[in-house]
Design an enzyme around this catalytic site. Structure first.
Site, PDB file in Angstrom:
ATOM      1  N   HIS A   1       7.113  -5.259  -1.528  1.00 53.93           N
ATOM      2  CA  HIS A   1       6.376  -4.830  -2.725  1.00 53.93           C
ATOM      3  C   HIS A   1       6.801  -5.641  -3.945  1.00 53.93           C
ATOM      4  O   HIS A   1       7.928  -6.132  -4.030  1.00 53.93           O
ATOM      5  CB  HIS A   1       6.478  -3.305  -2.958  1.00 53.93           C
ATOM      6  CG  HIS A   1       7.779  -2.789  -3.442  1.00 53.93           C
ATOM      7  ND1 HIS A   1       8.198  -1.489  -3.236  1.00 53.93           N
ATOM      8  CD2 HIS A   1       8.777  -3.372  -4.161  1.00 53.93           C
ATOM      9  CE1 HIS A   1       9.366  -1.304  -3.791  1.00 53.93           C
ATOM     10  NE2 HIS A   1       9.735  -2.425  -4.360  1.00 53.93           N
TER      11      HIS A   1
ATOM     12  N   GLU B   1       2.741  -1.343  -3.092  1.00 57.77           N
ATOM     13  CA  GLU B   1       3.254  -1.189  -1.733  1.00 57.77           C
ATOM     14  C   GLU B   1       2.363  -1.939  -0.744  1.00 57.77           C
ATOM     15  O   GLU B   1       1.223  -2.310  -1.078  1.00 57.77           O
ATOM     16  CB  GLU B   1       3.311   0.304  -1.383  1.00 57.77           C
ATOM     17  CG  GLU B   1       4.184   1.150  -2.321  1.00 57.77           C
ATOM     18  CD  GLU B   1       5.685   0.943  -2.107  1.00 57.77           C
ATOM     19  OE1 GLU B   1       6.111  -0.110  -1.598  1.00 57.77           O
ATOM     20  OE2 GLU B   1       6.445   1.855  -2.485  1.00 57.77           O
TER      21      GLU B   1
ATOM     22  N   ASP C   1       6.276  -1.196 -14.360  1.00 53.84           N
ATOM     23  CA  ASP C   1       5.926   0.100 -13.771  1.00 53.84           C
ATOM     24  C   ASP C   1       6.746   1.251 -14.345  1.00 53.84           C
ATOM     25  O   ASP C   1       7.711   1.035 -15.086  1.00 53.84           O
ATOM     26  CB  ASP C   1       6.092   0.033 -12.243  1.00 53.84           C
ATOM     27  CG  ASP C   1       7.380  -0.665 -11.812  1.00 53.84           C
ATOM     28  OD1 ASP C   1       8.314  -0.758 -12.635  1.00 53.84           O
ATOM     29  OD2 ASP C   1       7.449  -1.119 -10.664  1.00 53.84           O
TER      30      ASP C   1
ATOM     31  N   ASN D   1      10.231  -4.165   1.625  1.00 56.37           N
ATOM     32  CA  ASN D   1       8.933  -4.100   2.317  1.00 56.37           C
ATOM     33  C   ASN D   1       7.915  -5.066   1.702  1.00 56.37           C
ATOM     34  O   ASN D   1       6.738  -5.018   2.026  1.00 56.37           O
ATOM     35  CB  ASN D   1       8.381  -2.665   2.301  1.00 56.37           C
ATOM     36  CG  ASN D   1       8.053  -2.166   0.901  1.00 56.37           C
ATOM     37  OD1 ASN D   1       8.249  -2.880  -0.079  1.00 56.37           O
ATOM     38  ND2 ASN D   1       7.543  -0.951   0.793  1.00 56.37           N
TER      39      ASN D   1
END
Ligand code: PGA
Length: 245
Positions: free
Chosen positions: A138, A143, A67, A136
């Site tokens: 990801h 996400e 990314d 979280n």
């Protein structure tokens, strides 16, 4: 998923590096998927040390990063291109033209996403993907709520992700709101995945990964459907899970 329990961050890094080095030596033109963030930094340090002392060569290796932030060019010190160059590529004999990271400043971002996905397909995919996990759940910048069938795409970063990554910027306001990331289906196409997890801050996520439901609300849970995932996790990350070491 194979889980290897190690003592701490250092042992995780050393173990991961040894595994990668073995693969690179066996398959000199291996295609590696690489991650940014704090988790793989120790691993990369060991790769560099080994390259310097044992001469493991990366001249035929190709890398694909997961990314990049939207709006940051490769010269920006907080961009992932800059991070990868300074923390790894500049210290190996890898050819920069074989190190791919999606661009966060392309004029046409839809095309950039399409081209990155096509590049991976044309190169027949990633042999070994190094992965971290966000608290979280990801993976890459996918996400919670991201479709499991997603390909390389643009994402709005969760506020918790922006806050977690603010340490790489001078302040929170500077953290971009968006990123380009390999999709979940892109990551799942990797032939093998090495997931690194360290620290108490990841213990909830690790528990959820190993024992929770497979659901888009927790993106990493999809890894349970991959047939070749190795997890190297330290004691602190596994604090909430019983694992035979
Ligand atoms: P970290 O990030 O390695 O900095 O904890 C992991 C991730 O967000 O994927």
């Amino acid at each position: 998923m194979d889980i290897l329990k190690v003592k701490n961050y250092e042992e995780m890094s050393k173990t991961a590096a040894e595994y990668i080095i073995k693969e690179v030596r066996q398959y000199p033109s291996i295609k590696l998927g690489l991650a940014t963030g704090s988790t793989p930094v120790g691993t990369y340090k060991h790769l560099i040390e080994d390259h310097k002392s044992n001469g493991t060569s990366y001249k035929d290796v190709t890398t694909f990063n997961l990314d990049e932030y939207i709006g940051l060019s490769g010269n920006h010190p907080s961009s992932y291109r800059y991070f990868m160059n300074s923390i790894l590529f500049d210290h190996l004999d890898i050819s920069k033209k074989n190190t791919y990271i999606p661009s966060g400043v392309a004029n046409d971002m839809e095309k950039e996403c399409f081209d990155y996905e096509r590049l991976l397909d044309r190169r027949a995919g990633i042999d070994l993907q190094i992965l971290g996990i966000g608290s979280n759940g990801h993976i890459g910048f996918n996400e919670p709520g991201t479709s499991f069938s997603s390909k390389t795409h643009l994402v709005d970063l969760a506020q918790s992700t922006r806050e977690a990554n603010a340490r790489f910027f001078s302040n929170l306001d500077e953290v971009p709101d968006q990123a380009i990331t390999m999709g979940i289906s892109t990551i799942m196409k990797s032939k093998e995945i090495l997931l690194l997890v360290s620290g108490e801050a990841k213990s909830e996520a690790t528990k959820q990964l190993l024992a929770g439901n497979i659901a888009e609300q927790f993106p990493a849970s999809i890894l349970r459907k991959h047939t070749n995932v190795k997890i190297i996790a330290d004691k602190a990350a596994l604090a909430e899970i019983r694992v035979h070491s």
